[in-house]
Write a protein that holds these residues in place. Structure first.
Motif, PDB file in Angstrom:
ATOM      1  N   SER A  64       0.836  -1.207   0.000  1.00 44.26           N
ATOM      2  CA  SER A  64       0.000   0.000   0.000  1.00 44.26           C
ATOM      3  C   SER A  64       0.864   1.248   0.000  1.00 44.26           C
ATOM      4  O   SER A  64       0.571   2.228  -0.686  1.00 44.26           O
ATOM      5  N   VAL A  65       1.944   1.211   0.766  1.00 46.97           N
ATOM      6  CA  VAL A  65       2.846   2.356   0.817  1.00 46.97           C
ATOM      7  C   VAL A  65       3.491   2.603  -0.548  1.00 46.97           C
ATOM      8  O   VAL A  65       3.651   3.754  -0.978  1.00 46.97           O
ATOM      9  N   LEU A  66       3.830   1.521  -1.245  1.00 48.46           N
ATOM     10  CA  LEU A  66       4.476   1.639  -2.549  1.00 48.46           C
ATOM     11  C   LEU A  66       3.492   1.822  -3.694  1.00 48.46           C
ATOM     12  O   LEU A  66       3.892   1.999  -4.839  1.00 48.46           O
ATOM     13  N   GLY A  67       2.195   1.772  -3.401  1.00 47.57           N
ATOM     14  CA  GLY A  67       1.184   1.938  -4.443  1.00 47.57           C
ATOM     15  C   GLY A  67       0.959   0.696  -5.269  1.00 47.57           C
ATOM     16  O   GLY A  67       0.344   0.757  -6.339  1.00 47.57           O
ATOM     17  N   LEU A  68       1.413  -0.473  -4.787  1.00 48.30           N
ATOM     18  CA  LEU A  68       1.292  -1.707  -5.554  1.00 48.30           C
ATOM     19  C   LEU A  68      -0.042  -2.409  -5.322  1.00 48.30           C
ATOM     20  O   LEU A  68      -0.568  -3.072  -6.205  1.00 48.30           O
ATOM     21  N   THR A  69      -0.593  -2.255  -4.118  1.00 49.73           N
ATOM     22  CA  THR A  69      -1.802  -3.000  -3.763  1.00 49.73           C
ATOM     23  C   THR A  69      -2.993  -2.578  -4.619  1.00 49.73           C
ATOM     24  O   THR A  69      -3.742  -3.421  -5.121  1.00 49.73           O
ATOM     25  N   GLU A  70      -3.181  -1.276  -4.797  1.00 46.16           N
ATOM     26  CA  GLU A  70      -4.299  -0.788  -5.599  1.00 46.16           C
ATOM     27  C   GLU A  70      -4.170  -1.267  -7.040  1.00 46.16           C
ATOM     28  O   GLU A  70      -5.159  -1.647  -7.676  1.00 46.16           O
ATOM     29  N   MET A  71      -2.936  -1.272  -7.559  1.00 48.34           N
ATOM     30  CA  MET A  71      -2.715  -1.771  -8.910  1.00 48.34           C
ATOM     31  C   MET A  71      -3.102  -3.244  -9.023  1.00 48.34           C
ATOM     32  O   MET A  71      -3.745  -3.660  -9.987  1.00 48.34           O
ATOM     33  N   GLY A  72      -2.749  -4.024  -8.018  1.00 50.71           N
ATOM     34  CA  GLY A  72      -3.098  -5.443  -8.036  1.00 50.71           C
ATOM     35  C   GLY A  72      -4.594  -5.671  -7.946  1.00 50.71           C
ATOM     36  O   GLY A  72      -5.144  -6.545  -8.616  1.00 50.71           O
ATOM     37  N   ARG A  73      -5.271  -4.874  -7.116  1.00 51.64           N
ATOM     38  CA  ARG A  73      -6.730  -5.026  -6.985  1.00 51.64           C
ATOM     39  C   ARG A  73      -7.439  -4.677  -8.283  1.00 51.64           C
ATOM     40  O   ARG A  73      -8.393  -5.337  -8.687  1.00 51.64           O
ATOM     41  N   ILE A  74      -6.959  -3.627  -8.949  1.00 52.32           N
ATOM     42  CA  ILE A  74      -7.561  -3.252 -10.228  1.00 52.32           C
ATOM     43  C   ILE A  74      -7.358  -4.367 -11.249  1.00 52.32           C
ATOM     44  O   ILE A  74      -8.262  -4.712 -12.009  1.00 52.32           O
ATOM     45  N   LYS A  75      -6.157  -4.953 -11.275  1.00 51.58           N
ATOM     46  CA  LYS A  75      -5.885  -6.063 -12.199  1.00 51.58           C
ATOM     47  C   LYS A  75      -6.852  -7.215 -11.965  1.00 51.58           C
ATOM     48  O   LYS A  75      -7.406  -7.782 -12.907  1.00 51.58           O
ATOM     49  N   MET A  76      -7.056  -7.576 -10.693  1.00 53.09           N
ATOM     50  CA  MET A  76      -7.939  -8.694 -10.377  1.00 53.09           C
ATOM     51  C   MET A  76      -9.380  -8.377 -10.744  1.00 53.09           C
ATOM     52  O   MET A  76     -10.105  -9.228 -11.262  1.00 53.09           O
ATOM     53  N   GLN A  77      -9.822  -7.143 -10.470  1.00 53.65           N
ATOM     54  CA  GLN A  77     -11.190  -6.761 -10.804  1.00 53.65           C
ATOM     55  C   GLN A  77     -11.423  -6.805 -12.311  1.00 53.65           C
ATOM     56  O   GLN A  77     -12.428  -7.339 -12.787  1.00 53.65           O
ATOM     57  N   LEU A  78     -10.483  -6.238 -13.064  1.00 55.23           N
ATOM     58  CA  LEU A  78     -10.633  -6.202 -14.511  1.00 55.23           C
ATOM     59  C   LEU A  78     -10.599  -7.600 -15.105  1.00 55.23           C
ATOM     60  O   LEU A  78     -11.339  -7.914 -16.035  1.00 55.23           O
ATOM     61  N   THR A  79      -9.742  -8.459 -14.569  1.00 60.93           N
ATOM     62  CA  THR A  79      -9.672  -9.838 -15.056  1.00 60.93           C
ATOM     63  C   THR A  79     -10.979 -10.564 -14.801  1.00 60.93           C
ATOM     64  O   THR A  79     -11.517 -11.251 -15.684  1.00 60.93           O
ATOM     65  N   ALA A  80     -11.514 -10.414 -13.588  1.00 62.07           N
ATOM     66  CA  ALA A  80     -12.772 -11.084 -13.244  1.00 62.07           C
ATOM     67  C   ALA A  80     -13.917 -10.576 -14.106  1.00 62.07           C
ATOM     68  O   ALA A  80     -14.758 -11.353 -14.575  1.00 62.07           O
ATOM     69  N   GLU A  81     -13.957  -9.271 -14.340  1.00 64.55           N
ATOM     70  CA  GLU A  81     -15.043  -8.712 -15.136  1.00 64.55           C
ATOM     71  C   GLU A  81     -14.938  -9.118 -16.597  1.00 64.55           C
ATOM     72  O   GLU A  81     -15.943  -9.390 -17.257  1.00 64.55           O
ATOM     73  N   ALA A  82     -13.716  -9.192 -17.126  1.00 64.31           N
ATOM     74  CA  ALA A  82     -13.543  -9.624 -18.508  1.00 64.31           C
ATOM     75  C   ALA A  82     -13.977 -11.067 -18.671  1.00 64.31           C
ATOM     76  O   ALA A  82     -14.646 -11.434 -19.645  1.00 64.31           O
TER      77      ALA A  82
END
Length: 207
Positions: free
Chosen positions: A51-69
């Motif tokens: 979260s401090v490095l800004g990686l967690t939000e990027m990972g969550r977006i990846k998972m959401q987009l993958t699931a929705e696709a």
């Protein structure tokens, strides 16, 4: 016959040193997995370093987009309960009738999405047709997937991500339906306003 110099037994690392090196490598790999790989790829952040490095939000977006696709390709996207409001400067093609030849037109489509709700708008376009578009979200960034489909081609991607406003030009890769799928992950209702101008014969709400 043999010129290779064999190392003396005393020069070889001991079993203890090998085990120590292996252990250190394993610890480093585990630390990288927990602090970098899991947050960036899967949105899992047990140490909070991601979260401090800004990686967690990027990972969550990846998972959401993958699931929705995957859900969209399998036809499992949940139908949105809120109706779309479409204001057109040219009459849309009535349901169940053939599309008319594409001509230049301008439309504004307004959709309200509840939290976690998805919606999809498609334009019927001929191959090579161009559409200038702008869409905005009233309540923050939403996940989007710009894509197309036709009989025999269930999915052709143009781009995806998470934004509050996107504008550009959509060029039809083939004759078929081309447009946008949005998912509201903000936790609050949002209103998406889509403005399109170009060569298409129909605006239709798919989901």
């Amino acid at each position: 016959m043999y010129n290779a110099n064999k190392p003396d037994a005393s020069e070889l690392p001991s079993t203890g040193k090998l085990l120590k090196s292996t252990g250190i490598a394993a610890v480093i790999a585990t630390v990288l997995l927990v602090t970098v790989v899991l947050p960036a790829e899967y949105g899992v952040d047990p140490t909070r370093i991601g979260s401090v490095l800004g990686l967690t939000e990027m990972g969550r977006i990846k998972m959401q987009l993958t699931a929705e696709a995957e859900a969209e390709e399998a036809g499992l996207a949940v139908a949105a309960s809120a109706p779309a409001v479409v204001t057109t400067t040219a009459p849309a093609t009535p349901a169940g009738t053939a599309s008319t030849p594409a001509s230049q037109r301008t439309d504004e489509t307004i959709i309200t999405l509840a939290p976690d709700q998805g919606a999809e708008i498609k334009l019927v376009m001929e191959q090579g047709a161009r559409v200038e578009f702008t869409w905005t979200s009233s309540g923050g960034a939403v996940n989007f997937d710009t894509h197309a489909d036709r009989p025999g081609t269930p999915y052709h991607g143009y781009g995806k991500g998470s934004e509050q406003r996107v504008e550009g030009e959509l060029v039809a890769a083939f004759t078929g339906s081309h447009g946008w799928f949005w998912r509201n992950r903000t936790g609050e209702p949002v209103t998406i306003t889509l403005q399109t101008t170009g060569a298409y014969s129909e605006v239709k709400r798919v989901v």
